[in-house]
Every structure is written in C-alpha cells, then in structure tokens.
Enzyme design. Sequence first.
Site, PDB file in Angstrom:
ATOM      1  N   GLU A 203      18.106  64.571  40.280  1.00 10.61           N
ATOM      2  CA  GLU A 203      16.739  65.069  40.048  1.00 10.61           C
ATOM      3  C   GLU A 203      16.154  64.239  38.923  1.00 10.61           C
ATOM      4  O   GLU A 203      16.649  64.284  37.806  1.00 10.61           O
ATOM      5  CB  GLU A 203      16.761  66.491  39.487  1.00 10.61           C
ATOM      6  CG  GLU A 203      17.079  67.598  40.405  1.00 10.61           C
ATOM      7  CD  GLU A 203      17.126  68.913  39.603  1.00 10.61           C
ATOM      8  OE1 GLU A 203      16.527  69.020  38.511  1.00 10.61           O
ATOM      9  OE2 GLU A 203      17.792  69.818  40.076  1.00 10.61           O
TER      10      GLU A 203
ATOM     11  N   ASP B 283      11.017  74.786  30.349  1.00 17.01           N
ATOM     12  CA  ASP B 283      12.113  74.034  29.735  1.00 17.01           C
ATOM     13  C   ASP B 283      12.418  74.462  28.317  1.00 17.01           C
ATOM     14  O   ASP B 283      11.513  74.747  27.535  1.00 17.01           O
ATOM     15  CB  ASP B 283      11.787  72.529  29.760  1.00 17.01           C
ATOM     16  CG  ASP B 283      11.958  71.954  31.156  1.00 17.01           C
ATOM     17  OD1 ASP B 283      13.055  72.140  31.718  1.00 17.01           O
ATOM     18  OD2 ASP B 283      11.015  71.362  31.687  1.00 17.01           O
TER      19      ASP B 283
END
Lengths: 259, 404
Positions: free
Chosen positions: A49, A60
């Site tokens: 990814e 995140d």
Amino acid sequence: MTTIAQAFSKAHSEHRAALIGYLPAGYPSVSGAVDCIAAMVEGGVDIIEIGLPYSDPLMDGITIQEAVQQSLENGTKIADVIATAAKVSELGVATLIMSYWNPIERYGVEKFASELHKAGGVGVITPDLTPEEAHAWVEATDANEIDRVFLVALSSTDERLATVAAATTGFVYAGAVMGVTGARTSLGDAVRQVVTRTREYTELPIAVGLGVSTPEQAHEIAQFADGVIVGSAFINAINSGGPDAARELAQKLRAGVVR
Amino acid sequence: MTTEAVMSPDTSGHFGPFGGRFVPEALMAALDELDAAFRSAKADPVFIAELNDLQVNYTGRPSPITIASRFSEHAGGATILLKREDLNHTGSHKINNVLGQALLTKRMGKSRVIAETGAGQHGVATATAAALLGLECVVYMGEEDTKRQALNVARMELLGAKVIPVTTGSRTLKDAINEAMRDWVANVEDTHYLLGTVAGPAPFPEMVRDFHRIIGDEAREQMLSRFGRLPDVVAACVGGGSNAIGIFTAFIGDTSVRLVGLEAGGDGVETGRHAATITGGAIGVLHGTRSYVLQDDEGQTIESHSISAGLDYPGVGPEHAFLAHIGRAEYRPVTDTQAMEAFRLLCTTEGIIPAIETAHALHGALELGKELGPEAIILVNCSGRGDKDVATAANWFNLMDTKS
C-alpha cells in the site's frame, strides 16, 4: 502485474495469511521510499500500500502523520505517487494506493484510476470514503480494472457490513481497533468477531490492520484473517534503520503470518 | 418557496451536491446513533421544554434587537439593526448549539464531550455546558491558538475542562478538528464530539443549524411585531457559518429578503492570504463534508488567514455552499482592515465592542446601506462580544498609529 486476488491466492496455497505493508510515497524521499519498499518486498511482503500524502490525515496516528507531513514538505506530488506505484509494480508485487478522498476527487476520479492502471497499480484503499458517497468512484474503478477497498470497523452494524462488503472488490479491510493507525501493545478479541461477521456477507479475502506491529500479533491475526496489514511499524523501522530494518521487520512478520 | 422545502437535506445529509458523510467507517454507527437521537429529541416535548428553559433562564433569551442609529449614519442613511447574540451567556451565539448538543449527549447516555476550538469561544461555551450538565470535557486547540488566546485557555480550565494543545500540522483550528476526530474514533462509545459549527459529516450541519435557528426565528418575529415589516437584508459573518445559518434560516422563504454572508478576506482575496472559502475556494471534501474548501490543485488544504480566529477556517458549512450555488444567499469578502474599521466605529458610535468576527458583518452592512439608500433596513447578526479581542484590537490600532 500481480493482482490482489493472485497475491491472496498464493499466500493461501502456502498456508499463511498475506502480508500487506504500507509506506507513504515520498518518505523518506521519493527514491528512498522505492528503496524501502523494495526491501520490504525482499523481506516477504506480498502486497504494498503506497500512501498518498494528505494535509489532513484524520485516520492516522502520530507516526504516519509525521511521515506524510515530511513527505509533503519534500514536495511530493500525485505524479510522484503514481510514478512510485509504477516502480513498485515492476517488483512483481500487488500494488495499491491508500488515499484520503479529497486528493483523488480534486485530481479527477477517472484520471486517477486510469493513470494508476497504466502504471500497473491494481487497487485503492479509501479510508474516509464510504460506499454511500462512492458512485463516481465505483464507475471509475470498474472502468479501469482497479480494485476498490472499503473498510469495516468494530462498530459496524450488520447492515453496514453488508453495504461495505457489496461495494468492495479485492479485499475487505477490517480495522483491528477503534482508533487511528499506530502500533498497539494489545489487540482485543473484537476484531476476530468482526472478521467472522463480515464473512457472512462476502467471499472476498479479509485483511486486518490498524495497530498491528509485531510478529506475534501477525501470527494471532493470521489464524482467522486472510491478510495482515502493517504500516506504522515499517515507518518506525525505517526511521531507526533504513531499508535494512524494513527488510528485517518484513522477514519477522512473514514468519509470523504462518498458520 | 418555503424554508422547509429549500433547507431539508436528503436522507443521507446532502444539500444539493454538498454535504454528506466522508468519514472513517468506525464513525458511521455513531453518526447514525446521533442522527436518530437528534430526530427523536426534536419530536420530544420534554426535550424541547428542557432546552427552552435553559435558553430563557440560563442563556438569557430572547436576545433583543438594538437600533444602531449613530452607526447607521455611516451607512448612507439606511437603518442598521443588531440582533444581540453578544448578550447571551458566554458572550456569543455559540451557547445555543452547545446546550442542545450537551442535552443530546446526556440523552444518548454518554458521559464525555470533546470539542475543537480556534479562538476559544466554542471551547468556552462547551466547557460551560459540560459544567452545567456534569459532563467530562476535553477541548482540542491548536498550540498556536493556545498561546494567542491564553485567557480563554484559563477560562476553560476554570470551568473544569481539559485543554489539549495540538502540535501537529499547522497547529491551528483545522488540526484541532483532525485531533478531535481522532479522539472520537477511539472513544466513540462514551464520547460525543460536540462540533461547533454547521460543517462536518451529516447530521452535524443540519443539527447545529436547528439549534441556532432560534436566532432568526426570534428576529423575524421581532421585526414583524416591533417594526411591522421584514428587513431588506439579513447580514452575518461566515467562517464555518453557524451564526449566519442561524439567522438566515427563518428568512429563507421570504424571497424579498436578501441574505448576505460576509467572509474573512484577510489581506485581500487576491493575495491568497484569506479565509473567504466560498469567494476564493473550490468544491472539495474536508472534515467529513463536501463544500467549498481552500485547496491547491492536488486537493491539499491551504491554510487560511484572518485577523479573526473564529473565521480562520479553510472550509465552510455545506448549506452555505448550497445557498450560494442556488443563488439564494450571496457571499462577499471583507478584509482585516475593513473589519477593524467597522469594529472601531461600532465601539465609538454605539458603545458596543463587537467580536472581530461580527465586525466583518458590520462592514458588510455599511457597504450594503450605501448601495441600497436611506429606505433600507439591514438586520445584522451581532454574533459575539469583543472582550476576547481587546488585546488584538489594541495591538492593531497601535500598529496603525505608529505606521501613520
């Protein structure tokens, strides 16, 4: 070009879960990211990814936030991300991009999907796009043979599992914890349940990510999921020991994903 | 055209092409829960009565309308009226929304609220409601803003809230929102995110609007009973857009009433240093909703600039985007300098120190008055008081004096 289905099928035939590794493009630099990813692949990562750096990464944790901020300060552009995907694809690994939605929409949904396909990319994970808002994305990914990976969460109702599973292609991404990305010391049993529940709605492979960092955790997850996703731990490894540390972590995780 | 016909979003929270939900899957269940709780509360006479009681006996509603006669002399003879939200408890319109959402938090059985704040007004209001209702309260505030607004940090702490400085990204309001969303994803079981404006994922834009629409509902009634007519223009400042949507909503169906939003033009839209999202932004997705966004060609958010911390945000509520899109409301930029001149003028002509946010709307009213002439009546939402801005204003005018 290796597809997502091929990568899972290979891992399955080897009696293990697939190992999926994440790194943002442009971190520590555009070419440095390619070197680190090559080392991750040498160490045994099956699917890569590539993160598309975004100014407001609200899914995140601090490790990835700091890495993408550095990448943006380095001047990383979407063209660099796609070029990175082209280089990674040449390594013979299934290559995905992970991106928040706004950069894709702004760049042009169809343009993004077709350029990624031409670069050899096979899929995109969109952590803040749900199937309800994805009409244009479904068309563009179908037209360009790009798998679209949506997420399920511990909090997803059965109705939502069905919606997400129906819209997803490639694999279903199951979040292991309620929270953002970043290493955790322990993962609850809840993720096993959400994987089991999700299987009622799809034949696709299911991979588990968020908070996964150690070979022990990878081993535990490999017993009930088809793939194990590791991101922040690779960044931490690269921060302390560059590509060699990334390769070493990949080897250990790869040893962990056996059944 | 009725208000309801225009203003009801579709079942998935869209205002035309704007709005919706662009959030991690982990939040979808919580947003559905919130949506259901909001709709059941709206239909529950007990909830409505409890909220009304707080509005009257705690906030001090209804807020009056003041005729700004001496200020109006600078507006081409037009009459400028002020809807006095600055007189509410905690000094701005923000209290309307936080009381509603704090009551909803209790109704959902949650014990903790989190909030983002820029200048600190929404943080102070949230800390106030949390103290009143016995909720744990955590406020995320960009580190830069905690330094610039140390007094408001102290206020929130006095009220029992915990203020967490945000040190990531640009360390301002947008990063405080990111951090609050991260907290929410991790703690959604016992925590409500008490969002402070009409942005964010559905149902926030509609819900925050409904808690603020009392401003316009009162004002429309006051206009008819006291002045015997509706205003020609309703003007309000727009950052995220909560005070503006609050006063606009009651007038949406009155096609004779112009609705004008005044955005923060900063150093001037042409300089790129501004927060005029509708005037100078492009359609995109930020913080869970599709609207106008200050962004570059690759969808990266561009930092906004304004002397007013409350307007210093690179997004705007999706309903404003829709009102602009269909032409029902118009949006104009007001520079820092123009706003500060209107700020000083209101101080010296009316004895009212407005918030610098509000001063943007005041400048807009002066301009509109000159355009429309002496017959016009312009209703301005006086959204907040300027006590918090005294240091900024003193600094600004001293700087101006030394330069000249």
